[in-house]
Design a protein around this motif. Structure first.
Motif, PDB file in Angstrom:
ATOM      1  N   SER A   2      42.005  87.256 -15.668  1.00 39.89           N
ATOM      2  CA  SER A   2      40.820  87.357 -14.832  1.00 39.89           C
ATOM      3  C   SER A   2      41.197  87.910 -13.465  1.00 39.89           C
ATOM      4  CB  SER A   2      40.158  85.984 -14.672  1.00 39.89           C
ATOM      5  OG  SER A   2      39.076  86.067 -13.787  1.00 39.89           O
ATOM      6  N   LEU A   3      40.359  88.829 -12.967  1.00 43.20           N
ATOM      7  CA  LEU A   3      40.605  89.437 -11.676  1.00 43.20           C
ATOM      8  C   LEU A   3      39.782  88.796 -10.567  1.00 43.20           C
ATOM      9  CD1 LEU A   3      40.449  93.144 -12.852  1.00 43.20           C
ATOM     10  CD2 LEU A   3      42.512  91.820 -12.408  1.00 43.20           C
ATOM     11  N   THR A   4      38.841  87.955 -10.937  1.00 41.68           N
ATOM     12  CA  THR A   4      37.833  87.491  -9.995  1.00 41.68           C
ATOM     13  C   THR A   4      38.426  86.631  -8.878  1.00 41.68           C
ATOM     14  OG1 THR A   4      36.201  87.487 -11.762  1.00 41.68           O
ATOM     15  CG2 THR A   4      35.632  86.292  -9.771  1.00 41.68           C
ATOM     16  N   THR A   5      38.000  86.891  -7.647  1.00 44.06           N
ATOM     17  CA  THR A   5      38.324  86.047  -6.502  1.00 44.06           C
ATOM     18  C   THR A   5      37.020  85.568  -5.893  1.00 44.06           C
ATOM     19  OG1 THR A   5      38.357  87.964  -5.029  1.00 44.06           O
ATOM     20  CG2 THR A   5      40.451  87.340  -6.048  1.00 44.06           C
ATOM     21  N   ASP A   6      37.115  84.657  -4.919  1.00 44.83           N
ATOM     22  CA  ASP A   6      35.910  84.120  -4.312  1.00 44.83           C
ATOM     23  C   ASP A   6      35.205  85.140  -3.427  1.00 44.83           C
ATOM     24  OD1 ASP A   6      36.295  81.704  -5.544  1.00 44.83           O
ATOM     25  OD2 ASP A   6      37.409  80.844  -3.867  1.00 44.83           O
ATOM     26  N   ARG A   7      35.957  86.102  -2.921  1.00 44.81           N
ATOM     27  CA  ARG A   7      35.369  87.093  -2.031  1.00 44.81           C
ATOM     28  C   ARG A   7      36.063  88.434  -2.233  1.00 44.81           C
ATOM     29  NH1 ARG A   7      32.468  87.141   2.719  1.00 44.81           N
ATOM     30  NH2 ARG A   7      32.870  88.895   4.116  1.00 44.81           N
ATOM     31  N   ASP A   9      37.783  91.985  -1.524  1.00 52.43           N
ATOM     32  CA  ASP A   9      38.657  92.463  -0.445  1.00 52.43           C
ATOM     33  C   ASP A   9      38.299  93.919  -0.176  1.00 52.43           C
ATOM     34  OD1 ASP A   9      40.642  92.854   1.382  1.00 52.43           O
ATOM     35  OD2 ASP A   9      42.248  93.044  -0.093  1.00 52.43           O
ATOM     36  N   PHE A  10      37.573  94.174   0.907  1.00 50.02           N
ATOM     37  CA  PHE A  10      37.106  95.520   1.204  1.00 50.02           C
ATOM     38  C   PHE A  10      38.086  96.263   2.109  1.00 50.02           C
ATOM     39  CE2 PHE A  10      33.019  93.217   0.485  1.00 50.02           C
ATOM     40  CZ  PHE A  10      32.670  93.879  -0.676  1.00 50.02           C
ATOM     41  N   PRO A  11      38.091  97.595   2.033  1.00 52.58           N
ATOM     42  CA  PRO A  11      38.951  98.390   2.923  1.00 52.58           C
ATOM     43  C   PRO A  11      38.532  98.220   4.387  1.00 52.58           C
ATOM     44  CG  PRO A  11      37.992  99.747   1.182  1.00 52.58           C
ATOM     45  CD  PRO A  11      37.335  98.426   1.103  1.00 52.58           C
ATOM     46  N   LEU A  13      37.431 100.129   6.699  1.00 50.13           N
ATOM     47  CA  LEU A  13      36.234 100.808   7.184  1.00 50.13           C
ATOM     48  C   LEU A  13      34.942 100.134   6.725  1.00 50.13           C
ATOM     49  CD1 LEU A  13      37.238 104.571   6.801  1.00 50.13           C
ATOM     50  CD2 LEU A  13      37.098 103.210   8.900  1.00 50.13           C
ATOM     51  N   LEU A  14      35.061  99.155   5.838  1.00 51.13           N
ATOM     52  CA  LEU A  14      33.881  98.472   5.320  1.00 51.13           C
ATOM     53  C   LEU A  14      33.890  97.010   5.762  1.00 51.13           C
ATOM     54  CD1 LEU A  14      33.824  99.865   1.665  1.00 51.13           C
ATOM     55  CD2 LEU A  14      32.615 100.743   3.676  1.00 51.13           C
ATOM     56  N   ASP A  15      32.696  96.480   5.947  1.00 48.27           N
ATOM     57  CA  ASP A  15      32.531  95.095   6.384  1.00 48.27           C
ATOM     58  C   ASP A  15      31.678  94.371   5.357  1.00 48.27           C
ATOM     59  OD1 ASP A  15      32.340  92.729   7.799  1.00 48.27           O
ATOM     60  OD2 ASP A  15      30.750  93.451   9.126  1.00 48.27           O
ATOM     61  N   GLY A  16      32.257  93.421   4.638  1.00 43.20           N
ATOM     62  CA  GLY A  16      31.525  92.698   3.608  1.00 43.20           C
ATOM     63  C   GLY A  16      30.733  91.537   4.170  1.00 43.20           C
ATOM     64  N   ARG A  17      29.543  91.339   3.606  1.00 38.40           N
ATOM     65  CA  ARG A  17      28.711  90.202   4.011  1.00 38.40           C
ATOM     66  C   ARG A  17      28.073  89.599   2.769  1.00 38.40           C
ATOM     67  NH1 ARG A  17      23.795  91.210   8.031  1.00 38.40           N
ATOM     68  NH2 ARG A  17      25.546  91.723   9.442  1.00 38.40           N
ATOM     69  N   ALA A  18      28.290  88.321   2.566  1.00 38.11           N
ATOM     70  CA  ALA A  18      27.669  87.611   1.454  1.00 38.11           C
ATOM     71  C   ALA A  18      26.227  87.267   1.804  1.00 38.11           C
ATOM     72  CB  ALA A  18      28.453  86.341   1.135  1.00 38.11           C
ATOM     73  N   VAL A  19      25.338  87.429   0.818  1.00 34.37           N
ATOM     74  CA  VAL A  19      23.933  87.075   0.995  1.00 34.37           C
ATOM     75  C   VAL A  19      23.483  86.268  -0.206  1.00 34.37           C
ATOM     76  CG1 VAL A  19      23.421  89.110   2.401  1.00 34.37           C
ATOM     77  CG2 VAL A  19      23.125  89.220  -0.085  1.00 34.37           C
ATOM     78  N   ALA A  20      22.422  85.523  -0.041  1.00 38.98           N
ATOM     79  CA  ALA A  20      21.808  84.799  -1.152  1.00 38.98           C
ATOM     80  C   ALA A  20      20.572  85.582  -1.577  1.00 38.98           C
ATOM     81  CB  ALA A  20      21.437  83.385  -0.729  1.00 38.98           C
ATOM     82  N   GLY A  21      20.589  86.093  -2.791  1.00 43.88           N
ATOM     83  CA  GLY A  21      19.456  86.888  -3.257  1.00 43.88           C
ATOM     84  C   GLY A  21      19.838  88.343  -3.453  1.00 43.88           C
ATOM     85  N   ASP A  22      18.857  89.226  -3.337  1.00 44.91           N
ATOM     86  CA  ASP A  22      19.016  90.642  -3.648  1.00 44.91           C
ATOM     87  C   ASP A  22      19.749  91.371  -2.517  1.00 44.91           C
ATOM     88  OD1 ASP A  22      18.789  93.308  -4.278  1.00 44.91           O
ATOM     89  OD2 ASP A  22      16.661  93.221  -4.778  1.00 44.91           O
ATOM     90  N   PRO A  23      20.972  91.848  -2.753  1.00 44.99           N
ATOM     91  CA  PRO A  23      21.704  92.555  -1.693  1.00 44.99           C
ATOM     92  C   PRO A  23      21.037  93.859  -1.259  1.00 44.99           C
ATOM     93  CG  PRO A  23      23.212  91.794  -3.397  1.00 44.99           C
ATOM     94  CD  PRO A  23      21.824  91.611  -3.931  1.00 44.99           C
ATOM     95  N   ASP A 158      34.685  91.460  -9.076  1.00 39.72           N
ATOM     96  CA  ASP A 158      35.710  92.458  -9.399  1.00 39.72           C
ATOM     97  C   ASP A 158      35.149  93.862  -9.219  1.00 39.72           C
ATOM     98  OD1 ASP A 158      37.218  90.260 -10.353  1.00 39.72           O
ATOM     99  OD2 ASP A 158      36.406  90.519 -12.365  1.00 39.72           O
ATOM    100  N   LEU A 159      33.987  94.069  -9.818  1.00 37.60           N
ATOM    101  CA  LEU A 159      33.365  95.392  -9.798  1.00 37.60           C
ATOM    102  C   LEU A 159      32.825  95.739  -8.420  1.00 37.60           C
ATOM    103  CD1 LEU A 159      31.571  95.111 -13.230  1.00 37.60           C
ATOM    104  CD2 LEU A 159      33.468  96.647 -12.674  1.00 37.60           C
ATOM    105  N   THR A 160      32.329  94.745  -7.700  1.00 39.41           N
ATOM    106  CA  THR A 160      31.825  94.978  -6.351  1.00 39.41           C
ATOM    107  C   THR A 160      32.924  95.543  -5.456  1.00 39.41           C
ATOM    108  OG1 THR A 160      30.096  93.287  -6.485  1.00 39.41           O
ATOM    109  CG2 THR A 160      30.937  93.818  -4.291  1.00 39.41           C
TER     110      THR A 160
END
Length: 235
Positions: A2-7, A9-11, A13-23, A158-160
């Motif tokens: 399994s490759l899945t992590t809790d969050r 890891d973005f490069p 130049l990108l800033d990840g933000r978790a949201v609840a619902g439709d991204p 993983d895919l995200t």
């Protein structure tokens, strides 16, 4: 494995933000509120994949619309890097993503009302993919889910992560070299080439793409060139 992590890891130049619902909807609201480009939104609790990236185009909408096939191609590249090498992923011109011939998801691009020759204030591109089958998965043979195709070890995050990395790489390649590589690689994965289609309005035959990735479609009235802007969602 399994490759899945809790969050993801973005490069840098990108800033990840978790949201609840439709991204995608969250990204549109953020873009309308002046969020910086490079923000990637995702729902870490979702069973299926849904990811959106905010962009700030510097070219007219007619050119920036290539983000639709770019987003889909980035997903195929992501699958190729972490999924089974033999799994066929094909792309429809309207953004639909097909795995083993069946619809599994879609790429999307959303923009504010903008003239084709004007630069949009913002753009949101994203991908949605069904990961977990509904029911027994056999109700509609033209639809599938990732885990129904032998990819049970892959999760949405993983895919995200991989999609965001490949999307960023493709944006840089497009900015530096134009549409040539994008046209070549997308065309090699085209679904329905030479087949009847009603994409773009009315029946016809899908012949391929011109150099600007417009759809070439023959009808009883001749050959049409349908711009990618016809596939964008206006907000």
């Amino acid at each position: 494995m399994s490759l899945t992590t809790d969050r993801p890891d973005f490069p840098p130049l990108l800033d990840g933000r978790a949201v609840a619902g439709d991204p995608v909807e969250a990204a549109v609201r953020a873009a309308q509120g002046g969020a910086d480009p490079g923000l990637v939104l995702f729902d870490p609790a979702a069973a299926d994949m849904a990811v959106a990236m905010i962009l700030a185009p510097e070219v007219p909408l007619s050119r920036a619309a290539v983000m639709l096939p770019l987003a889909a191609l980035a997903f195929q590249n992501a699958m190729g890097s972490i999924g089974p090498s033999e799994l066929p992923v094909h792309l429809q011109w309207d953004g639909a993503i097909r795995i083993n011939g069946a619809r599994c998801g879609r790429a999307r691009v959303l923009v504010p009302e903008t003239a084709r020759d004007a630069v949009p204030d913002w753009m949101v591109m994203g991908v949605e993919l069904r990961v977990v089958p509904e029911g027994d998965g056999g109700d509609n043979p033209d639809e599938t889910a990732l885990h129904a195709e032998g990819c049970g070890d892959l999760g949405p995050l993983d895919l995200t992560e991989m999609w965001a990395r490949h999307a960023l790489a493709w944006i840089h390649r497009w900015e530096e070299g134009g549409t040539g590589e994008l046209h070549r690689d997308w065309s090699a994965l085209a679904h329905g080439l030479g087949a009847p289609t009603e994409i773009g309005g009315g029946p016809g035959t899908f012949l391929g793409l011109d150099e600007e990735l417009k759809m070439l479609k023959t009808t009883g009235a001749g050959t049409q060139m349908i711009p990618l802007t016809a596939m964008l969602e206006i907000r």
